[in-house]
Write a protein that holds these residues in place. Structure first.
Motif, PDB file in Angstrom:
ATOM      1  N   ALA A  30       0.912  -1.245   0.016  1.00 51.07           N
ATOM      2  CA  ALA A  30       0.241  -0.003  -0.131  1.00 51.07           C
ATOM      3  C   ALA A  30       0.911   1.345   0.038  1.00 51.07           C
ATOM      4  N   ASN A  31       2.250   1.282   0.255  1.00 49.61           N
ATOM      5  CA  ASN A  31       2.855   2.320   0.489  1.00 49.61           C
ATOM      6  C   ASN A  31       4.037   2.341  -0.599  1.00 49.61           C
ATOM      7  N   GLY A  32       3.775   1.287  -1.821  1.00 46.51           N
ATOM      8  CA  GLY A  32       4.575   1.522  -3.023  1.00 46.51           C
ATOM      9  C   GLY A  32       5.933   0.695  -2.614  1.00 46.51           C
ATOM     10  N   ALA A  33       5.839  -0.090  -1.912  1.00 48.47           N
ATOM     11  CA  ALA A  33       7.090  -1.050  -1.646  1.00 48.47           C
ATOM     12  C   ALA A  33       6.722  -2.619  -1.944  1.00 48.47           C
ATOM     13  N   THR A  34       7.899  -3.225  -1.940  1.00 45.67           N
ATOM     14  CA  THR A  34       7.929  -4.694  -1.935  1.00 45.67           C
ATOM     15  C   THR A  34       8.507  -5.201  -0.816  1.00 45.67           C
ATOM     16  N   LEU A  35       7.578  -6.145  -0.005  1.00 52.57           N
ATOM     17  CA  LEU A  35       8.357  -6.807   1.089  1.00 52.57           C
ATOM     18  C   LEU A  35       9.167  -7.948   0.683  1.00 52.57           C
ATOM     19  N   LEU A  36      10.619  -7.586   1.118  1.00 53.90           N
ATOM     20  CA  LEU A  36      11.517  -8.681   0.565  1.00 53.90           C
ATOM     21  C   LEU A  36      11.692  -9.776   1.790  1.00 53.90           C
ATOM     22  N   GLY A  37      11.487  -9.340   3.050  1.00 51.13           N
ATOM     23  CA  GLY A  37      11.593 -10.204   4.187  1.00 51.13           C
ATOM     24  C   GLY A  37      10.691  -9.878   5.235  1.00 51.13           C
ATOM     25  N   CYS A  38      10.328 -10.986   5.972  1.00 51.56           N
ATOM     26  CA  CYS A  38       9.573 -10.570   7.347  1.00 51.56           C
ATOM     27  C   CYS A  38       9.759 -11.943   8.229  1.00 51.56           C
ATOM     28  N   ARG A  39      10.223 -11.583   9.427  1.00 48.36           N
ATOM     29  CA  ARG A  39      10.325 -12.524  10.514  1.00 48.36           C
ATOM     30  C   ARG A  39       9.864 -11.982  11.801  1.00 48.36           C
ATOM     31  N   VAL A  40       9.522 -13.121  12.660  1.00 49.11           N
ATOM     32  CA  VAL A  40       9.131 -12.663  14.035  1.00 49.11           C
ATOM     33  C   VAL A  40      10.116 -13.175  14.864  1.00 49.11           C
ATOM     34  N   GLU A  41      10.797 -12.360  15.361  1.00 50.33           N
ATOM     35  CA  GLU A  41      12.057 -12.789  16.414  1.00 50.33           C
ATOM     36  C   GLU A  41      11.407 -12.369  17.906  1.00 50.33           C
ATOM     37  N   ASP A  42      11.133 -13.309  18.593  1.00 45.95           N
ATOM     38  CA  ASP A  42      10.637 -13.451  19.957  1.00 45.95           C
ATOM     39  C   ASP A  42       9.380 -12.517  19.870  1.00 45.95           C
ATOM     40  N   ARG A  43       8.891 -11.348  20.164  1.00 47.42           N
ATOM     41  CA  ARG A  43       7.677 -10.443  20.000  1.00 47.42           C
ATOM     42  C   ARG A  43       7.967  -9.312  19.194  1.00 47.42           C
ATOM     43  N   ASP A  44       9.110  -9.312  18.222  1.00 41.24           N
ATOM     44  CA  ASP A  44       9.175  -8.429  17.491  1.00 41.24           C
ATOM     45  C   ASP A  44       9.113  -8.815  16.212  1.00 41.24           C
TER      46      ASP A  44
END
Length: 116
Positions: free
Chosen positions: A73-87
């Protein structure tokens, strides 16, 4: 004042040369400014994606799906996403300027989660 016959038109050549230098400097400054703006846009998209993902994670939902939607929605492509603990850590890419041989895209990373 008498003009020397061999120097006729020298000022014209000098003015044309300086105009060319000014044009080149102006283009270079335009590319640099566009790079800065696109980098800020990439960082903002990464920040928003990470924040949205962290909010969804706190609700018990799929953080990375929401992060991808917000990045898009902000004109970007998500390259990576990970959950570390609660972050939630999100990395996004924004297409950079294509002037004067620039071909690189801008990448930004952000982390969001509950306060410690």
């Amino acid at each position: 004042m008498r003009s020397v016959r061999g120097e006729r038109g020298a000022a014209t050549v000098l003015v044309v040369a300086l105009a060319g230098v000014l044009l080149l400097v102006g283009c270079a400054l335009g590319v640099a400014a566009t790079l800065v703006v696109d980098h800020r846009r990439a960082q903002a998209a990464a920040d928003l994606a990470a924040l949205a993902g962290a909010a969804r994670l706190a609700e018990g939902g799929d953080a990375c799906r929401v992060a991808g939607e917000v990045a898009a929605a902000n004109g970007a492509t998500l390259l990576g996403c990970r959950v570390e603990d609660r972050d939630v850590v999100a990395e996004v890419r924004v297409t950079g300027p294509r002037w004067l041989g620039q071909t690189g895209d801008l990448v930004a990373r952000a982390r969001a989660g509950p306060g410690r």
